[in-house]
Motif scaffolding. Structure first.
Motif, short mmCIF file in Angstrom:
data_model
loop_
_atom_site.label_atom_id
_atom_site.label_comp_id
_atom_site.label_asym_id
_atom_site.label_seq_id
_atom_site.Cartn_x
_atom_site.Cartn_y
_atom_site.Cartn_z
N MET A 134 0.80 -1.23 0.00
CA MET A 134 0.00 0.00 0.00
C MET A 134 0.83 1.28 0.00
O MET A 134 0.33 2.34 -0.34
N CYS A 135 2.12 1.20 0.41
CA CYS A 135 2.91 2.42 0.51
C CYS A 135 4.40 2.12 0.43
O CYS A 135 4.82 0.96 0.36
N ARG A 136 5.19 3.20 0.48
CA ARG A 136 6.64 3.10 0.55
C ARG A 136 7.08 3.67 1.91
O ARG A 136 7.17 4.89 2.07
N PRO A 137 7.32 2.81 2.89
CA PRO A 137 7.62 3.29 4.24
C PRO A 137 9.11 3.50 4.50
O PRO A 137 9.96 2.75 4.01
N ILE A 138 9.42 4.53 5.28
CA ILE A 138 10.78 4.77 5.72
C ILE A 138 10.76 5.17 7.19
O ILE A 138 9.99 6.06 7.58
N ILE A 139 11.54 4.50 8.01
CA ILE A 139 11.62 4.83 9.43
C ILE A 139 12.55 6.00 9.63
O ILE A 139 13.63 6.06 9.03
N VAL A 140 12.16 6.94 10.46
CA VAL A 140 13.02 8.08 10.80
C VAL A 140 13.41 7.95 12.26
O VAL A 140 12.56 7.94 13.15
N GLY A 141 14.72 7.80 12.51
CA GLY A 141 15.20 7.61 13.88
C GLY A 141 16.62 7.13 13.87
O GLY A 141 17.41 7.48 12.99
N ASP A 142 16.97 6.32 14.84
CA ASP A 142 18.32 5.78 14.95
C ASP A 142 18.37 4.35 14.43
O ASP A 142 17.63 3.49 14.90
N ALA A 143 19.25 4.09 13.46
CA ALA A 143 19.32 2.78 12.84
C ALA A 143 19.73 1.69 13.83
O ALA A 143 19.24 0.56 13.76
N ASN A 144 20.63 2.01 14.77
CA ASN A 144 21.05 1.01 15.75
C ASN A 144 19.90 0.59 16.65
O ASN A 144 19.80 -0.57 17.05
N VAL A 145 19.05 1.54 16.98
CA VAL A 145 17.86 1.22 17.79
C VAL A 145 16.96 0.25 17.02
O VAL A 145 16.43 -0.72 17.57
N MET A 146 16.81 0.50 15.73
CA MET A 146 15.94 -0.36 14.93
C MET A 146 16.54 -1.75 14.71
O MET A 146 15.82 -2.75 14.68
N VAL A 147 17.87 -1.83 14.60
CA VAL A 147 18.52 -3.14 14.50
C VAL A 147 18.23 -3.96 15.76
O VAL A 147 17.90 -5.15 15.70
N GLN A 148 18.32 -3.29 16.92
CA GLN A 148 18.04 -3.97 18.18
C GLN A 148 16.57 -4.37 18.29
O GLN A 148 16.25 -5.46 18.79
N ALA A 149 15.68 -3.51 17.80
CA ALA A 149 14.24 -3.81 17.84
C ALA A 149 13.91 -5.03 16.99
O ALA A 149 13.06 -5.85 17.35
N ILE A 150 14.59 -5.17 15.88
CA ILE A 150 14.39 -6.34 15.01
C ILE A 150 14.82 -7.60 15.75
O ILE A 150 14.14 -8.64 15.69
N LYS A 151 15.94 -7.54 16.46
CA LYS A 151 16.41 -8.69 17.24
C LYS A 151 15.42 -9.05 18.34
O LYS A 151 15.11 -10.23 18.57
N ILE A 152 14.91 -8.03 19.04
CA ILE A 152 13.99 -8.26 20.16
C ILE A 152 12.69 -8.91 19.69
O ILE A 152 12.17 -9.81 20.33
N THR A 153 12.17 -8.43 18.57
CA THR A 153 10.89 -8.94 18.08
C THR A 153 11.04 -10.23 17.26
O THR A 153 10.05 -10.94 17.05
#
Length: 345
Positions: free
Chosen positions: A35-54
């Motif tokens: 439905m869209c082209r999403p881009i996260i705005v924030g800290d990439a290291n935080v998102m890497v960790q969030a991927i591991k956690i989930t």
């Protein structure tokens, strides 16, 4: 751009809360990329960790320009602000560092939208205490957006399914909220409600306007705000062709709207509108000790850009565990897409 899926900038929220985790879970769904082209705005290291956690199956593509994003399912594009020290980050704890990171993501996504680099902004939850500790003294997302877009007439809309609510006032004391019920403000909110419903594809919106007092004042027995401020605002709206009714007793108008009688309700203050929305969208299972549904979105009306947000907080008690419910963020993206596509027509 007209025939392409809209680009949505999604803030990670406060990195100490559940924002990054629900973002990871959401972008792991193929339907989001359909439905869209999403881009996260924030800290990439935080998102890497969030991927591991989930435990979701995603790679991270760090970018510093929207034009460098891949927008490819299986890869999370992150507009990397590099503003979180992972060694100092503690999940579930209020901190100035996390407050600053959350705020900076919001500021950046607003800038990207104002410059036309993205079509809509979707915001993850921030913590007001943390943000204020960092020196950014705003009462919430709505006020940040109003400041940086130089918007004076704006309001908050909550939506869950077919139930929609807009507010005459939000983040003020109840005593002050009563004083803010003025004809000009009620009229402005009715107009914003009407315009937004049309943007969502409702051709002839039916607007129910709540009273402020019990029984909508009962002809002055319990207050005069209905007669002096709300009724004149409704009459003014009708003169310009808006189908507005009221003032309707607050204890019945939301049930009527939820049943389909109205497309949107104008609430007079924060809790008057928030409580019925969360009774509908938030469901707690006492036996399982968990929320089985956390749905609904928060949309800021009157802005020159699109802003949709999850309708819940940072949930510090769940942060870092990977168990947070992403339903509200998915709903927010769906609304962001609808509004972005409407503006392109």
């Amino acid at each position: 751009m007209k025939n392409k899926k809209p680009i949505l900038g999604i803030t990670m929220g406060d990195p100490s809360g559940i924002g990054p985790e629900i973002a990871a879970k959401t972008l792991a769904k193929k339907k989001i990329y359909d439905m869209c082209r999403p881009i996260i705005v924030g800290d990439a290291n935080v998102m890497v960790q969030a991927i591991k956690i989930t435990g979701v199956d995603l790679k991270v593509n760090r970018v510093y320009n929207v034009g460098d994003a891949l927008f490819r399912y299986g890869t999370m594009d992150v507009y990397d602000l590099k503003n979180t020290d992972m060694e100092q980050l503690v999940y579930g704890k209020v901190s100035a560092m996390a407050g600053k990171a959350g705020f900076e993501a919001v500021k950046k996504v607003i800038e990207l939208a104002l410059h036309g680099e993205i079509d809509a902004t979707i915001t993850g939850p921030i913590n007001k205490e943390a943000m204020n500790l960092a020196g950014f003294h705003y009462s919430g997302h709505t006020e940040i957006y109003a400041h940086y877009t130089k918007t004076k007439n704006y309001t908050m809309m909550l939506a869950c399914g077919s139930l929609r609510v807009v507010h005459v006032s939000t983040h003020v004391s109840l005593r002050e909220a009563c004083d803010l019920v003025k004809k000009s403000r009620v009229f402005e909110v009715i107009k914003l409600a009407n315009e937004t419903c049309k943007d969502l594809g409702i051709c002839s919106p039916r607007i129910g306007v709540a009273g402020l007092n019990p029984h909508a004042g009962e002809n002055g027995m319990f207050g005069f705000e209905e007669k002096q401020e709300i009724e004149p605002a409704i009459e003014e709206a009708r003169k310009i062709g808006i189908n507005a009714e009221g003032p309707i007793p607050p204890d019945t108008v939301f049930s009527k709207a939820n049943g389909g009688q109205y497309d949107i309700v104008v609430a007079m203050y924060h809790d008057q509108g928030h409580i019925p929305m969360k009774v509908v969208g938030f469901n707690w299972d006492e036996q399982r000790k968990k929320w089985t549904s956390v749905s609904g979105v928060n949309i800021t009306l009157g802005l020159p850009i699109i802003r949709v947000s999850v309708d819940h907080g940072t949930a510090f008690g769940k942060a870092g565990k990977g168990t947070a419910n992403e339903e509200s963020l998915v709903n927010s993206i769906e609304y962001g897409v609808k509004l972005a596509n409407s503006r392109k027509l």
